[in-house]
Scaffold this motif. Structure first.
Motif, short mmCIF file in Angstrom:
data_model
loop_
_atom_site.label_atom_id
_atom_site.label_comp_id
_atom_site.label_asym_id
_atom_site.label_seq_id
_atom_site.Cartn_x
_atom_site.Cartn_y
_atom_site.Cartn_z
N PHE A 129 0.81 -1.20 0.00
CA PHE A 129 0.00 0.00 0.00
C PHE A 129 0.85 1.26 0.00
O PHE A 129 0.52 2.25 -0.66
N ALA A 130 1.95 1.24 0.75
CA ALA A 130 2.80 2.42 0.79
C ALA A 130 3.26 2.78 -0.62
O ALA A 130 3.30 3.96 -0.99
N PHE A 131 3.57 1.77 -1.42
CA PHE A 131 4.02 2.07 -2.77
C PHE A 131 2.89 2.42 -3.71
O PHE A 131 3.07 3.19 -4.65
N ILE A 132 1.70 1.87 -3.45
CA ILE A 132 0.55 2.29 -4.26
C ILE A 132 0.30 3.78 -4.00
O ILE A 132 0.02 4.56 -4.91
N ALA A 133 0.45 4.16 -2.73
CA ALA A 133 0.23 5.55 -2.39
C ALA A 133 1.33 6.45 -2.95
O ALA A 133 1.15 7.65 -3.07
N THR A 134 2.49 5.85 -3.28
CA THR A 134 3.60 6.65 -3.79
C THR A 134 3.65 6.63 -5.31
O THR A 134 3.70 7.68 -5.96
N LEU A 135 3.65 5.42 -5.87
CA LEU A 135 3.88 5.29 -7.31
C LEU A 135 2.68 4.73 -8.05
O LEU A 135 2.78 4.36 -9.21
#
Lengths: 298, 410, 298
Positions: A129-135
């Motif tokens: 999720f952290a990366f979905i929120a980033t990239l």
């Protein structure tokens, strides 16, 4: 326990060589735990892979995936992803580890080591999720690029691809590399460098003749560890996407707990395939590790 | 039924209540005294209150028809069942999670009405349909389960379910129940679009709207269609809406291929976090899931749920009673509750369409505030309920073969 | 990497060094301390690394600590107040503590005995301790649920003994790291000599182990305990597939019904874990020359 001591007073002190029975007893819990929770499942895996889940009869049908190119796609994807993330994580991790050693500030080392051990465990759904929120398509960095005029997603970039997963996997591959390479890098005695300089070696020659041969073994063995970790990783890919990047661990979990398909025999066969690849990596690493402890022992 | 003395009495009472001669409390006490269960009483009172504006006679007729739909109708002795269930002591569920389609409220209603404890761990509550059958077969503990239609049919084939025709059997369409009573659908959801209206500026009413160029990387499904039921029905619905049929899922695969090539399809899963964060702007998922996301988001972002106009498929779930259930009467009583008006309306509260929706709607029993929270009823007219298991299996096989090509084309 | 000229600096120091020959040692230290300015390239690398690792966390915070329109800490409080948060955290803590105790109590005596009395078993034990790498959690879970699951004669999953499966699984996962940490510590100490000395003074084997060996390998034990604890706390795959609402599984589930709160909790747990590891590192720093090295996630 006291029977031996009472029966024959030999005057010998209670040495460690006595009481063999007690020793075996102590080994029992370990053996039991390993047998019940490691060996039994492994055996059942092997057995299940050659028996049909429906009829219980011996069959090699579960291994049919070895012959079908489309069924081997998950393996190809997993190999590609693992190679890419190992390369990225390994190189960058090595660079960062050396930067930490070169910085010579203990506080940086402390922060880096502790952060690495937490980041290495951050894998899974939170990381996804952290990366979905980033990239992701609507992510922070994606939007920053958009503001700057660069449309990542129109240009073909996708977080949900092998490339995207590589970037995500790096989040724990890099810390893993750092943690495993810090000790060998710190064991590189500065006196060796100084000796080389005194003898007139340039930096390049030093690297080639001294650093690389000594570090080759720990580096390769660490890379094998990274590869094995990436190949078997399930939680992160599961949290990110299913269906568009098919990977072996996801296939396995689908076959045991999917709504539509349920075939533990096939899952076992895939698992054996996965384990075989891991065994090669880990076996290679163990061999290399035994060689390297010679050089870096203090 | 017309000659049933009980119904005639209810007819009488209903008229009296509607014309004001009988007070509400007295009406209720008398109905209870007749042996009707609480859900039936509530339904009758609601029907009478709704029809009271028309005429007392109509109210009486409405009461009678409501009673006809009530458990204590001719021949069936609800009290005896309740007593038998209570004496069994408890009920064991499998695969019924409290947060799914408002089951928690149904659990609460069960406990407050009958006081019988419900057993079954939360782990077992999360079982997939296949695991529920396994549990029934190998542990012998569960009494009731909530399974997908395909597994319900499988359960009958394997002799794991017991037949029981609950007292509302007649209300349920023939396609949604087993002729011999071995399983019965309880609710269904239809494929819908959950649209983030803060991010999506164009109106989206149908499948072709999804191909609009402004929707780059915006459209998502929840997982792999060859593995997850929700996504599978998304592809199948697209097939039905785009020239295919229940027997031809090809056009659905083609549609999704078009979506993929146009860059509109995102591989991000259409789960709560991704929809609420705006990563997936148009999610093709079950209506009850989309509506739950809308409530979760609470305006941040604004989510609108609509049923695609050219076609949508609905997949029902079914309640089953285990063949060798340790508490068979409790299992039957559970089914009585599930299919009663009160139970069915609670499913609606969880945004799932109860299987007796048509009957309840015709009788005017859908509370307007609940109806307002769902997409308009007329949007559902083209929804097809899929209960033919052979068609499901055939479509799944066809999808598995065709989907690989779509995935590989990236 | 730092380009300082050795000869230049040596000249400045030469006179005092010749006069005070006994201070040569301190001299070397002073010279190296002068080069403690972090090289530029290292600073750049570490800076870039910090960006890569912190941005996804920041993106998580932006989503988690917000109503969708404005910054707020409310989701954090709502998340902390959620029933599932407490019960799952306690559950994970419980499992983690049990796993840690098991790892220490079972692995330490076993490693000791292997080192001391059964050196022939060493390669077997090492192979066994590597096996969990070859059998990643996803495969192990498939095996466990086959051997002890619904379809098997030994059905643990549907009984009250089910948690044993989880603890067993966690033990197996921790085994490689715990064994490595304890074994390294044992090998750094002359176990044989210590044991024989203790025995010749009349100590029983148990007494020897508890009062002599354990204190000598205390840091290895702390390291193993830390690894066991963090593995169990962060493990997702086994718990998810066997259906246990441990903390990582809870975090996944809470994302389904409370997405913002879930992400807020994820972030907070990341930093709490980091603080915990920092604290433990501070404790370990007291004994110089040892490091707590984390093996890796799955």
């Amino acid at each position: 326990m006291s029977a031996a001591g009472v029966a024959r007073p030999t005057g010998k002190p209670a040495t460690v060589e006595g009481r063999r029975g007690l020793a075996v007893l102590v080994l029992l819990p370990f053996t039991a735990l390993v047998g019940l929770f490691l060996l039994a499942p492994t055996v059942s895996l092997l057995w299940g892979s050659v028996h049909s889940a429906r009829t219980g009869q011996f069959t090699l049908a579960n291994y049919s995936y070895l012959g079908h190119p489309l069924d081997l796609l998950p393996f190809a994807n997993s190999v590609e992803l693992s190679l890419a993330s190992t390369a990225l994580g390994g190189l960058v991790g090595l660079l960062i580890a050396q930067a930490i050693v070169s910085s010579r500030r203990p506080v940086i080392q402390e922060i880096a080591t502790t952060f690495s051990s937490v980041a290495a465990n951050f894998a899974g759904v939170p990381l996804a999720f952290a990366f979905i929120a980033t990239l992701g398509a609507g992510g922070l960095v994606t939007r920053l690029f958009l503001d700057a005029g660069i449309d990542l997603y129109n240009g073909g970039f996708k977080l949900y691809s092998v490339l995207g997963l590589t970037i995500v996997y790096a989040y724990w591959e890099i810390p893993l590399m750092v943690l495993v390479m810090l000790p060998p890098l710190q064991a590189m005695k500065p006196s060796w460098r100084e000796a080389a300089e005194i003898l007139g070696a340039s930096r390049w020659q030093y690297l080639r003749a001294v650093a690389v041969p000594i570090l080759a073994t720990p580096v390769i063995s660490s890379l094998l560890l990274l590869y094995a970790n990436a190949f078997g990783a399930f939680a992160t890919a599961y949290g990110l996407t299913t269906g568009f990047v098919s990977l072996v661990p996801i296939q396995i979990s689908n076959l045991v707990s999917g709504d539509i398909t349920f075939d533990p025999g096939q899952a076992d066969a895939l698992a054996v395939g996965l384990a075989a690849i891991m065994a090669l990596c880990i076996g290679g690493r163990a061999l290399l590790e035994r060689r390297s402890t010679r050089w870096l022992a203090r | 039924m017309a000659n049933d003395p009980l119904l005639a009495r209810i007819d009488e009472l209903g008229s009296a209540f509607a014309s004001g001669q009988l007070g509400r409390r007295q009406f209720m006490k008398t109905l209870l005294g007749l042996g009707l269960g609480l859900p039936a009483v509530a339904a009758i009172i609601a029907a009478c209150s709704a029809a009271a504006t028309a005429s007392p006679a109509a109210a009486g007729a409405a009461a009678a028809s409501a009673a006809a739909a009530a458990p204590a109708a001719s021949g069936f002795d609800m009290n005896a069942l309740v007593a038998a269930a209570k004496s069994e002591g408890s009920i064991y569920q499998t695969g019924i999670p409290p947060e799914w389609v408002n089951y928690q409220a149904i659990f609460d209603l069960w406990k407050s009405t009958y006081g019988i404890p419900i057993n079954g761990t939360s782990t077992e509550g999360e079982y997939t349909s296949a695991q529920e059958l396994d549990s029934i077969k190998n542990t012998g503990k569960p009494d009731v389960g909530d399974v997908g239609i395909a597994v319900a049919v499988l359960g009958k084939q394997q002799g794991l379910t017991a037949p029981y025709k609950n007292s509302h059997w007649a209300d349920i369409p023939d396609t949604a129940k087993d002729a011999d009573g071995y399983w019965c659908c309880n609710y269904w959801g239809a494929q819908a679009f959950a649209i983030n209206t803060d991010a999506v500026k164009i109106p989206i009413n149908d499948w072709n709207d999804l191909l609009d160029p402004s929707l780059k990387s915006a459209v998502g499904i929840d997982g792999d269609p060859t593995k997850a039921n929700d996504s599978f029905f998304a592809v199948w619905s697209a097939a039905v809406a785009n020239g295919g049929s229940l027997d031809n899922i090809g056009p659905g695969i083609d549609f999704f291929n078009k979506l993929l090539q146009s860059g509109n399809l995102t591989a991000a899963r259409a789960n709560t976090a991704n929809v609420v964060s705006g990563e997936v702007k148009v999610a093709i998922i079950w209506d009850y899931l989309g509506l739950a996301y809308r409530d979760k988001a609470n305006g941040a972002p604004n989510i609108k749920v609509t049923i695609p106009a050219s076609g949508s498929l609905a997949s029902p779930y079914a309640d089953i009673v285990a063949a060798k259930a340790p508490h068979p009467n409790a299992g039957r009583l559970w089914q009585e509750l599930i299919y009663s008006d009160a139970g069915q309306l609670l499913f609606l509260g969880g945004y799932a369409h109860p299987i007796r929706y048509a009957v309840l709607n015709a009788a005017g029993k859908i509370p307007p505030d609940v109806a307002a929270k769902m997409p308009a009823a007329d949007l559902y007219t083209k929804v097809q309920l899929v209960t033919d298991v052979s068609k499901i299996t055939a479509a799944e096989t066809a999808l598995a073969a065709g989907w690989k090509i779509v995935v590989n084309s990236q | 990497m730092s380009g300082g000229s050795m000869t230049g600096e040596a000249t400045e120091e030469t006179l005092p060094a010749i006069v005070a020959g006994a201070h040569a040692e301190r001299l070397v230290r002073r010279r190296t301390r002068r080069r403690t300015r972090t090289p530029a390239w290292a600073a750049v690398v570490l800076g870039a690394a910090a960006v890569y690792f912190l941005v996804p966390l920041y993106a998580t915070a932006v989503f988690g600590f917000s109503t969708g329109k404005a910054f707020t800490l409310q989701p954090l409080f709502a998340g902390l107040a959620d029933d599932g948060f407490h019960s799952s955290l306690l559950l994970s803590l419980g499992y983690a503590i049990v796993t840690t105790c098991l790892a220490l109590v079972v692995v330490a005596p076993t490693a000791y005995l292997v080192e001391l009395r059964f050196p022939g078993l060493r390669s077997t034990i090492e192979f066994v301790s590597i096996l969990p790498f070859v059998i990643p959690p996803i495969i192990l879970t498939v095996g466990l649920s086959t051997v002890y699951g619904i379809r098997s004669p030994v059905n643990l999953i549907s009984s009250e003994w089910a948690p044993v499966l989880l603890v067993g699984g966690y033990f197996v996962l921790t085994l490689p790291f715990a064994f490595r940490a304890i074994d390294n510590a044992l090998r750094a100490v002359d176990v044989r000599m210590l044991s024989e000395a203790a025995a010749s003074l009349g100590a029983s084997p148990v007494h020897t182990f508890l009062r002599v060996i354990v204190p000598s390998i205390s840091l290895g034990l702390v390291s193993a305990a830390l690894l066991a604890f963090t593995t169990a706390m962060g493990e997702f795959t086994i718990a998810a597939l066997l259906g246990y609402p441990t903390f990582p599984v809870y975090l996944l589930n809470v994302n389904a019904y409370l997405p913002r709160e879930g992400e807020a909790l994820v972030l907070v747990s990341f930093f709490i874990t980091w603080a915990g590891v920092l604290a433990l590192a501070a404790v370990a720093r007291r004994a110089p020359g040892t490091q707590i090295v984390r093996g890796g996630p799955m």
